[in-house]
Design a protein around this motif. Structure first.
Motif, PDB file in Angstrom:
ATOM      1  N   GLY A  94       0.835  -1.186   0.000  1.00 53.52           N
ATOM      2  CA  GLY A  94       0.000   0.000   0.000  1.00 53.52           C
ATOM      3  C   GLY A  94       0.874   1.241   0.000  1.00 53.52           C
ATOM      4  N   PRO A  95       0.343   2.378  -0.464  1.00 51.90           N
ATOM      5  CA  PRO A  95       1.154   3.599  -0.563  1.00 51.90           C
ATOM      6  C   PRO A  95       1.438   4.271   0.762  1.00 51.90           C
ATOM      7  CG  PRO A  95      -1.079   4.016  -1.305  1.00 51.90           C
ATOM      8  CD  PRO A  95      -0.984   2.542  -1.071  1.00 51.90           C
ATOM      9  N   GLY A  96       0.691   3.941   1.831  1.00 56.51           N
ATOM     10  CA  GLY A  96       0.880   4.622   3.101  1.00 56.51           C
ATOM     11  C   GLY A  96       0.263   6.010   3.096  1.00 56.51           C
ATOM     12  N   SER A  97       0.364   6.697   4.223  1.00 60.74           N
ATOM     13  CA  SER A  97      -0.197   8.044   4.347  1.00 60.74           C
ATOM     14  C   SER A  97       0.666   9.061   3.607  1.00 60.74           C
ATOM     15  CB  SER A  97      -0.287   8.439   5.818  1.00 60.74           C
ATOM     16  OG  SER A  97       1.022   8.597   6.360  1.00 60.74           O
ATOM     17  N   ARG A  98       0.097  10.215   3.327  1.00 56.20           N
ATOM     18  CA  ARG A  98       0.868  11.289   2.681  1.00 56.20           C
ATOM     19  C   ARG A  98       2.064  11.692   3.551  1.00 56.20           C
ATOM     20  NH1 ARG A  98      -1.118  14.341  -1.370  1.00 56.20           N
ATOM     21  NH2 ARG A  98      -0.204  16.235  -0.499  1.00 56.20           N
TER      22      ARG A  98
END
Length: 326
Positions: A94-98
């Motif tokens: 997953g990309p993770g949080s900003r």
């Protein structure tokens, strides 16, 4: 047939803390042991330790964060884990949080969907030996793992909203969800997975839903359990958006300190955090199967946070027993 699996409900500080949960999978009908991204200990290494201690079981990573490792390294870790355990691995990403993206990259992804699409493409190329060089907006990849027979590695993608679900439908073997109510999966996520798969002319990925839950008891407060399990998620705008679309009656506006109890109770009332007797939880979990979920991952993080890992392990035994898997 829907399978039931187990999430390690905390980040282990020592590898032996993982073993009781590995034992649950080895000695019951639970299908797979899952961990999320660890910031104290690396989940691949914990699973490898469990295998060395005699617990060679199927494993799942739901999810590791893309900015933390190159796709080739991600493929290498997943393949290595499958060879060490001798069992299948779901390698979820997953990309993770900003904020996390900025910490690792110096800036957030302008398009998390593009970043995920490139990442999964590169991981699969490394695993299958596809020779093409990928020069994407976020990732350069030209590496291939040496071909070696072994257990399967399934590529997973963390899915919260329909846009990412469509990417998963195009490219992933498994769509991995977190805190998503069954009705939200049925109405929005499963159709988006099907649409992405149709676009790519492939079979839709299976769905693994990581579901937070706890057994009811006279000395337990469902709001405290829900907050201990998912309080951090309640503060994130994209989770609040998803929960509202899933029919969870969150109060209007953003998360407000001092209002934690009503926010947490909304999770319980909206069946995003499941709370009840063993029979009630069994019925609510059946709703996930009816929504199209192939693998339900039991997440008792709230119990572990408030009552400790031994209570969490016992809780999982009771739940698996109620499901006819103990």
């Amino acid at each position: 047939m829907t399978r039931y699996s187990v999430l390690v409900p905390f980040v282990p500080r020592r590898p032996e803390q993982l073993l009781p949960y590995a034992g649950l999978v080895q000695w019951t009908g639970a299908h797979r042991l899952w961990q999320g991204q660890g910031m104290l200990t690396e989940p691949h290494q914990g699973f490898a330790h469990a295998a060395g201690a005699g617990f060679r079981i199927p494993t799942g990573l739901g999810v590791t964060l893309m900015p933390m490792r190159h796709p080739y390294e991600a493929a290498l870790q997943a393949k290595s884990l499958s060879l060490v355990t001798g069992e299948s691995v779901v390698a979820g990403f997953g990309p993770g949080s900003r904020e996390m993206q900025w910490a690792m990259r110096g800036e957030p992804y302008k398009s998390p969907l593009t970043a995920a699409r490139e990442y999964l493409t590169a991981v699969r190329a490394a695993l299958t030996g596809t020779p093409e060089v990928m020069e994407g907006d976020y990732w350069h990849h030209a590496g291939r793992l040496a071909p070696l027979p072994g257990p399967g590695v399934e590529i997973g993608l963390g899915v919260l909203r329909p846009g990412m679900a469509k990417v998963a439908g195009e490219l992933a073997d498994v769509a991995i969800t977190w805190l998503t109510p069954a009705r939200y999966l049925s109405e929005l996520i499963v159709p988006a997975l099907a649409a992405g798969a149709e676009k790519a002319d492939r079979t839709a990925p299976r769905v693994a839903a990581i579901v937070p839950l706890a057994l009811a008891a006279d000395d337990r407060d469902p709001a405290r359990l829900a907050l201990a399990s998912n309080g951090a998620h309640l503060r994130l705008a994209h989770y609040r958006d998803m929960l509202r679309k899933g029919g969870v009656p969150l109060p209007d506006g953003e998360f407000a300190d001092g209002d934690e109890t009503s926010q947490a109770l909304a999770l319980v009332k909206g069946d995003a955090f499941l709370y009840g007797t063993a029979d009630e939880l069994t019925e609510k979990l059946a709703g996930y199967a009816a929504a199209g979920v192939d693998e339900i991952v039991l997440n008792v993080t709230g119990v572990a946070s408030l009552y400790g890992p031994q209570a969490a392990s016992q809780e999982l035994k009771e739940l698996l027993g109620a499901l006819g898997l103990a």
